[in-house]
Write an enzyme that holds these catalytic residues in place. Structure first.
Site, mmCIF file in Angstrom:
data_model
loop_
_atom_site.group_PDB
_atom_site.id
_atom_site.type_symbol
_atom_site.label_atom_id
_atom_site.label_comp_id
_atom_site.label_asym_id
_atom_site.label_seq_id
_atom_site.Cartn_x
_atom_site.Cartn_y
_atom_site.Cartn_z
ATOM 1 N N GLU A 102 7.736 65.559 73.437
ATOM 2 C CA GLU A 102 6.799 65.951 72.388
ATOM 3 C C GLU A 102 7.274 67.113 71.517
ATOM 4 O O GLU A 102 6.494 67.655 70.734
ATOM 5 C CB GLU A 102 5.417 66.277 72.989
ATOM 6 N N GLU B 179 3.236 57.541 75.470
ATOM 7 C CA GLU B 179 2.358 57.933 76.585
ATOM 8 C C GLU B 179 0.958 57.398 76.315
ATOM 9 O O GLU B 179 0.272 57.874 75.416
ATOM 10 C CB GLU B 179 2.298 59.458 76.736
#
Length: 893
Positions: free
Chosen positions: A502, A568
């Site tokens: 991320e 995710e």
């Protein structure tokens, strides 16, 4: 006879001379004949037993003294190597099992004790000496976090070692004792900045100032690991070579064009190189070579003294190659390649063995979905992935555990595993299992948005801009990246590199890594700057991203569009009652209630609420009842997740990666099997929804469709739909012959009108099947639909079904189970099968079922195959229970 021998010898010299001349000009020699080699093969072994340790506060001597064989270590504690300090303390009963109950709260945390509490000396005695031109090498494949090394009174490393993600390799030939009796002493220090375990993601974030595992300061799925994984955590190896050390081989396979798994193949190209280290004071002349498909490929090389030389062999064209494919698309064929360096006199100086999977992986942007698409051997692959943290939070790795965990991912019908950036570069043994079972790997480097500054976070000690420059030593990161790339780059399963979870690394790490290091050391795999970057996935719903997380209405997976290549997307994952008993004390076995306060142990183990999704099955009476009903939710959640993504294949999505498929400790969220390798219903719901050929029903409009993930059109398929009521009566609906195109979804018919005719029924089961021309069932799917009020009152009132169960051993480690439901019975619903030790009653783990949590229709028999590791004298039995099937124990024939 003498004359014949002389002629033969003379002819052999001429052949060898011609071969030498040819190879000096870089030619490929193709022949069945291999030059005879003299000398032993490389000797390699692990120093994995007999270690002793002592805390630094109890040791007053220097490393030079400790590493002398005459220094007494009589009262030192046995140490687990490879392993962490915590592992050693657990194994010596100095601390309780931190994974059980609230035990972790009883263990001192390094942040509060200071680093000396977990700073330890390790010693190991071993026998070894070099004879003649032998060279002896010592390798540490992983130490966390800093270390100093001593051998026989001498220091090995000039500067203190630093960094968890880094191998350390030393030539110890000159330090070995003349009598062959040696002692190694190692002092290991914890991370300089262990971080405050304040409940934040990665604690206060400062754990990321060093190059170590960020999760050990705590995360929303794990409590802090008290020693922060300090220790000699990976393998320690001794290897012997002659004058040359052949290391870091590099094998690239190029598979041009669009291939199919079956039939003859066009050629593939094999490119091979290796580093050759000459630690001696004299030049070494010889050949780097390997044999593949009966042909010898070699090249002459001169290795200058005290240097490492990279030698590239001529490209080799492999005819009709056996290709490596991801799980669900074809076989995982592997070639065994032995790369060796021989002297001009044909003496074997060193060799390395590499398993080679011939495949090519490409990435092509899909403009329609606005996301990257994965291609293997020219074929597009719909990514069905799972996020992986680490096998064990105390780093207790083993080949058997890796193999079992990756096999579970294969059994889920997944084709990719993403290695999350807050942990490690996974071990070669992990990659071996992925090579074997066909799991592509998406490997993050060691950064996370939480610790490395993506968000403002009041739990963090430093501001975003400070955290953005973690870790402190950027050169160390680049050095480690080079090393770890070399360690795993030959595995065919390794598919993608990623800068971090991320978030990107800082620019002075990102740019060299992306633009120079990876092209130089690999050059064949896509590099994503970070796990949810625009380059991977982008849409107009909000740019890049991931999620949602937590439990959801199964309909949302079909109707709510998320990110087109979602790195995710997650849900729940509590295990069954037996799983809970392994780590929750009896006094804490209290069923969580919707909107109620959760027990302290459940909360500590990161329970994520099932919200209102349990209560429609009836408010849980106790923890056992809760766990059984949770499995119904688990199954429905993960089946719907993968079906929803698959239903929009190539339209909304090019893939999705589940957050997450496993836990490295006894957590209560995001897992398809528990820490002890026992399965729950998540695995089988996901297995069902991710099947390569699958029939399914959209819960939004009752549209029945078929998914074909294969590369070829499936023809002459019969699709059947039936409905069963709670008493077991069958209302047959439809059948149709169809074909389904390659890698596509085909909508067939809706069941809404037929279901409306059954409104008088409280609830129903919908049975969908695909049959082939021989009436064999290729796909089966059973849904249980609630009443109009959303509750399952009909399920709660179902009559029992007396299920007849038989189990037979058909070969070593393999059992077939037959489940029969008599005509006139209701559906025998949601049956859990477990293989148990007949004497202790405990489950035999791991065990692999080709299906579980199965329902058996009236008048039908279902067969289940179980595979397990059989042990001599192991007495086995079967345990079966279901929603409306009383528990029974079955003898195995």
């Amino acid at each position: 006879m003498m004359q014949f021998n002389r002629c033969t010898a003379f002819l052999g010299l001429i052949i060898l001379w011609c071969l030498t001349i040819a190879q000096a000009f870089g030619q490929t020699h193709k022949t069945e004949r291999v030059v005879a080699l003299s000398g032993p093969s490389k000797q390699r072994y692990e120093l994995n037993s007999g270690w002793l340790c002592k805390n630094v506060k109890e040791v007053s001597r220097s490393g030079a003294e400790l590493s002398r064989a005459d220094f007494s270590v009589k009262n030192w504690m046995p140490a687990t190597v490879p392993g962490t300090i915590l592992t050693t303390l657990v194994n010596n009963s100095k601390i309780p099992d931190p994974f059980y109950g609230m035990n972790n709260t009883k263990i001192p945390d390094v942040y509060h004790t200071g680093n000396d509490h977990y700073t330890y000396w390790f010693v190991k005695d071993f026998e070894e000496k070099a004879i003649g031109n032998e060279q002896v090498w010592l390798e540490f494949r992983g130490i966390n976090y800093k270390a100093e090394l001593f051998l026989n009174g001498k220091k090995i490393n000039k500067e203190k070692l630093e960094g968890m993600h880094l191998r350390h390799h030393y030539n110890i030939t000159g330090l070995l004792a003349a009598n062959g009796k040696n002692r190694l002493a190692v002092i290991v220090y914890p991370p300089d900045f262990p971080g405050a375990p304040n409940g934040g993601q990665g604690g206060d974030g400062t754990i990321a100032r060093g190059l170590t595992t960020q999760y050990t300061a705590g995360w929303d799925w794990i409590q802090p690991i008290r020693d922060r994984n300090t220790g000699i955590w990976d393998k320690v190896t001794i290897e012997k070579t002659r004058m040359v050390n052949l290391k870091n081989p590099h094998i690239i396979t190029l598979v041009p064009g669009k291939r199919l798994p079956e039939g003859p193949q066009q050629p593939a190209v094999i490119k091979v190189s290796a580093e050759l280290e000459n630690p001696t004071s004299k030049a070494v002349h010889g050949f780097l070579q390997y044999k593949l498909a009966g042909q010898l490929i070699r090249k002459a090389a001169t290795l200058v003294p005290n240097q490492t030389t990279t030698v590239s062999l001529p490209d080799f064209t492999l005819q009709n190659p056996k290709l490596w494919w991801p799980n669900g698309y074809g076989k995982q064929d592997l070639y065994s390649l032995k790369l060796s360096f021989v002297s001009n006199s044909s003496e074997l100086l060193d060799e390395e063995k590499v398993n080679v999977g011939v495949r090519q992986i490409d990435n092509i942007w899909n403009e329609h979905t606005r996301s990257m698409g994965a291609y293997v051997n020219g074929q597009k692959v719909f990514i069905k992935g799972g996020n992986w943290i680490i096998s064990d939070a105390m780093l207790r790795f083993s080949d058997a555990r890796y193999d079992a965990e990756i096999r579970y991912h294969k059994d889920m019908n997944l084709n990719l595993i993403r290695i999350w950036g807050g942990a490690i570069t996974e071990r070669p043994e992990f990659y071996n299992a992925c090579d074997k079972y066909g799991l592509l790997v998406f490997q993050d480097f060691w950064f996370s948005g939480d610790c490395n500054g993506r968000w403002e976070d009041p739990m963090k000690k430093d501001d975003q801009w400070t955290r953005r420059n973690y870790p402190d030593n950027h050169n160390l990161v680049l050095t480690a990246a080079e090393d770890q790339i070399k360690m795993i780059r030959n595995h065919p399963s390794l598919a993608f590199w990623c800068g971090g979870n991320e978030i990107t690394p800082p620019d002075d790490i990102l740019l060299p890594l992306r633009d120079e290091i990876l092209p130089r050391l690999d050059g064949t795999r896509k590099f994503f700057d970070f796990s949810n970057s625009d380059e991977m996935s982008f849409n107009d719903l909000g740019g890049n991203g991931d999620g949602p997380y937590g439990i959801q209405d199964p309909k949302s997976f079909w109707g709510n569009r998320t990110f087109p290549y979602n790195s995710e997307v997650g849900s729940v994952g509590v295990g069954d009652y037996v799983s809970l008993q392994r780590f929750i004390p009896e006094e804490n076995m209290t069923a969580p209630q919707f909107k109620g306060k959760v027990d302290s142990v459940w909360n500590y183990h990161r329970y994520i609420g099932y919200d209102e999704h349990i209560d429609p099955y009836g408010k849980p009476k106790n923890a056992r009842d809760f766990a059984m009903k949770a499995q119904l939710v688990n199954y429905d959640q993960y089946r719907a997740l993968m079906e929803g993504y698959s239903s929009h294949m190539w339209d909304w999505y090019t893939g999705s990666i589940i957050w997450k498929t496993q836990n490295p400790w006894t957590a209560l969220r995001g897992q398809m099997y528990d820490y002890y390798l026992d399965v729950n219903a998540c695995l089988y719901g996901l297995r069902k929804g991710a099947a390569p050929l699958h029939v399914m029903m959209n819960p939004l409009d009752s549209m029945v469709s078929v998914v074909n993930n294969g590369f070829s059109t499936r023809r002459n398929l019969m699709v059947q739909a039936s409905v069963y009521d709670m008493e077991g009566k069958n209302y047959f609906y439809s059948q149709a012959f169809n074909e389904v195109g390659a890698s596509s979804v085909r909508k067939l018919f809706k069941m809404d009108q037929f279901l409306k005719k059954l409104d008088k029924k409280e609830e129903v089961f919908v049975l969908l099947r695909i049959l082939d021309g021989q009436k064999a069932i290729l796909s089966e799917n059973i849904y249980w639909l609630p009443a109009k009020d959303g509750n399952y009152s009909g399920l709660q009132q179902m009559k029992n079904a007396a299920l007849e169960v038989k189990a037979t051993v058909i070969s070593k480690g393999k059992i077939v189970v037959s489940l029969s439901n008599a005509p006139g019975n209701p559906v025998a619903f949601f049956n859990r099968i477990a293989l148990i030790n007949r004497e202790t009653g405990k489950r035999i783990l791991p065990a692999f079922f080709d299906d579980n949590y199965v329902s058996v229709l009236p008048g039908e028999t279902k067969k289940i195959t179980i595979e397990y590791t059989d042990e001599s004298g192991l007495k086995k039995a079967l345990e079966v229970y279901g929603w409306n099937v009383p528990e029974q124990k079955i003898e195995i024939n």
